[in-house]
Design a protein around this motif. Sequence first.
Motif, PDB file in Angstrom:
ATOM      1  N   GLN A 266       0.649  -1.116   0.076  1.00  0.00           N
ATOM      2  CA  GLN A 266      -0.120  -0.044  -0.070  1.00  0.00           C
ATOM      3  C   GLN A 266       0.860   1.282  -0.035  1.00  0.00           C
ATOM      4  N   GLN A 267       2.056   1.073   0.854  1.00  0.00           N
ATOM      5  CA  GLN A 267       2.889   2.388   0.910  1.00  0.00           C
ATOM      6  C   GLN A 267       3.471   2.546  -0.273  1.00  0.00           C
ATOM      7  N   LYS A 268       3.805   1.685  -1.066  1.00  0.00           N
ATOM      8  CA  LYS A 268       4.203   2.073  -2.494  1.00  0.00           C
ATOM      9  C   LYS A 268       3.187   2.583  -3.430  1.00  0.00           C
ATOM     10  N   GLN A 269       2.131   2.030  -3.313  1.00  0.00           N
ATOM     11  CA  GLN A 269       1.071   2.688  -4.107  1.00  0.00           C
ATOM     12  C   GLN A 269       0.831   4.162  -3.838  1.00  0.00           C
ATOM     13  N   ILE A 270       0.865   4.346  -2.603  1.00  0.00           N
ATOM     14  CA  ILE A 270       0.766   5.832  -2.126  1.00  0.00           C
ATOM     15  C   ILE A 270       1.817   6.707  -2.602  1.00  0.00           C
ATOM     16  N   GLU A 271       3.200   6.200  -2.578  1.00  0.00           N
ATOM     17  CA  GLU A 271       4.393   6.897  -2.887  1.00  0.00           C
ATOM     18  C   GLU A 271       4.142   7.250  -4.424  1.00  0.00           C
ATOM     19  N   GLN A 272       3.756   6.017  -5.225  1.00  0.00           N
ATOM     20  CA  GLN A 272       3.610   6.194  -6.798  1.00  0.00           C
ATOM     21  C   GLN A 272       2.649   7.472  -7.079  1.00  0.00           C
ATOM     22  N   ILE A 294      -5.664  13.384  -5.312  1.00  0.00           N
ATOM     23  CA  ILE A 294      -5.559  13.656  -3.993  1.00  0.00           C
ATOM     24  C   ILE A 294      -6.906  12.970  -3.346  1.00  0.00           C
ATOM     25  N   LYS A 295      -8.024  13.209  -3.963  1.00  0.00           N
ATOM     26  CA  LYS A 295      -9.198  12.765  -3.377  1.00  0.00           C
ATOM     27  C   LYS A 295      -9.329  11.047  -3.336  1.00  0.00           C
ATOM     28  N   LYS A 296      -8.767  10.629  -4.161  1.00  0.00           N
ATOM     29  CA  LYS A 296      -8.573   9.075  -4.079  1.00  0.00           C
ATOM     30  C   LYS A 296      -7.563   8.734  -2.998  1.00  0.00           C
ATOM     31  N   LEU A 297      -6.430   9.477  -2.850  1.00  0.00           N
ATOM     32  CA  LEU A 297      -5.543   9.244  -1.977  1.00  0.00           C
ATOM     33  C   LEU A 297      -6.161   9.492  -0.210  1.00  0.00           C
ATOM     34  N   ASP A 298      -6.905  10.478  -0.046  1.00  0.00           N
ATOM     35  CA  ASP A 298      -7.542  10.763   1.025  1.00  0.00           C
ATOM     36  C   ASP A 298      -8.399   9.698   1.464  1.00  0.00           C
TER      37      ASP A 298
END
Length: 638
Positions: A266-272, A294-298
């Motif tokens: 998940q962290q890899k996806q967030i960083e990408q 940004i909305k998707k990340l939130d």
Amino acid sequence: MINIHNLSVSFQGEYLFEKITFQLKSGDRVGLVGKNGAGKSTLLKIIAGEQEYDTGQIATDKEISIGFLKQDIDFEMGRTVLEESYEAFTKIKKLEKNLEHINTQLAERTDYESDGYNQLMVDLNDVQHQYEIHGGYNYQGETERILQGLGFQREDFNKLTETFSGGWRMRIELAKLLLQNNDILLLDEPTNHLDIESILWLEDFLRSYLGAVVIVSHDKMFLDNVTNRTIEISLGKIYDFNKPYTQYLVLRNELREQQLASQKNQQKQIEQTEKLIDKFRAKASKATMAQSLIKKLDKIDRIEVDEDDNSVMTLRFPISVTPGKVVIEAENISKSYGDNQVLQGVDLMVEREAKIAFVGQNGQGKSTLAKIIVGEIDHGGKLSLGHNVQIGYFAQNQADHLDGKKTVLDTMIDAANEKNRSRVRDILGSFLFRGDEVEKYVRVLSGGERNRLALAKLLLQPFNVLVMDEPTNHLDIKSKNVLKDALKSFEGTLILVSHDRDFLQGLTNKVYEFKDHQIKEYLGDIDYFLEQRNLDNLREAEKRTVATSTQGKENRTAGEEYELQKKLKSTKNKLSNVEASIASLEKEIAEIDTELLVNYEETIAKPHFFDKYQEKKKQLKKLMQDWEVLQETLDSLS
């Protein structure tokens, strides 16, 4: 049976546990585990209705009965063992008084034709019926069976309870609980004062108990043999799995590894995603896409990894000076307490660096000989210590001798000398008494914390021979493992009195069994001793079995003998196939474990890795069960 929802308890502003939820059902045998001070005993007191809680709800079925074995008990003076045990049957005792009263009136009255006399006859019939329903004609025999199972002899039954040690009084209290047939049994450290034979008996009893059982215990083998569910209290949360303790540890570790792997992905996806957002922000034509990302990340539900409380005490027993080759020599040792002869004509020689276990039923003299060795009690016979021998002694009730009015720090400073007084805080820190915890009063410490403090005090004296009597009582499982490792690396001589089979495994190389005032030597560890004891106990049974099987063979017809041999051959073939499958699967799992160690990230990244890994383990477990069934079948046919 009982529902606990969002239960929270706090002390001095800090939560012991917060919003914990679980259910207890009939047939549940729960091992309640966790570090010393985690809140296990507190939770038992709350379930038993003996302690308040801050928030949450506890809902129970109507008329549910709960039995609670506490660590501290009080008895009424003047009762015999049997009389105290009969206190378990309050309803029956009340009915007995009614029967006695009615029979007295019937014997004294002569108005046989009156309505009052007739009513007495009706009452007598009703009370006798109730007495029978509640087991009034069986409770005395059942009481004797339970008491004997817990190690009491018939000659003990009419002795006053105050003549017994605290450990034996605890057994009486346990007997009362087992006799009451409660819907829920809460047992706080039930094996602390039991010998190995009594523990084995209790395991059999609890395995067949129909109600729910919650056990606080630090005996891994006892938990594995009795429980079918584990609840761990750790850092204010609970972890609940329908597995005995050892299997639970494996599952919880695997779950945590899965959480770590998922969190990494998940962290890899967030960083990408964050890199894309930074890239798109710089271009006006991509601003909308950046806002969408940004909305998707939130909205991402961040994966959390369960915290694990890995704090353990640090323990090492340094040897003071090297003693002579023979450290203890005892000849014709005897000891009696009044008319009770405990030891008679005991000879013992202990050589330097020996690792010895004292085992046997309670009351057979294990602790007595330990006290004789350290010079605490007088005795008959001759005992001498070798050259340069310095003995360190941890008594069974060592923690009880601590002054509750003193703080942890004061306890240590008062026991220290000029040479080691400056090290007191360092020693306390290694035993997990850090910061403000050293200012705690001894009276508020849990049983395990008091034991840790008693062990810390032991390090303030020099020794090269260590005599320990039940040192694991009240210690949590992690602390016990630390103590075991420290004793394994101890270069001096060790004499250990213990009933904890798991703790003793691989720790000693000689076992002395105490029985009938004597000691018997076994040259091996606790597993070897139990194996030899079982062989001794089974010899007579084996003789009878051989005689029966020989007789059976003579009585079988040729056709029956043919069918038997046919079944034997078939069972052996099946057993051989299962053994081959087990070997193959164990090899596959071992190879996967090696892959995980060598290249963890690539291995877990394979599609459905954990599902396949778990499936192989399930297959192995099923094959092991099949093997046991086939082996039992083969034994019975043979």
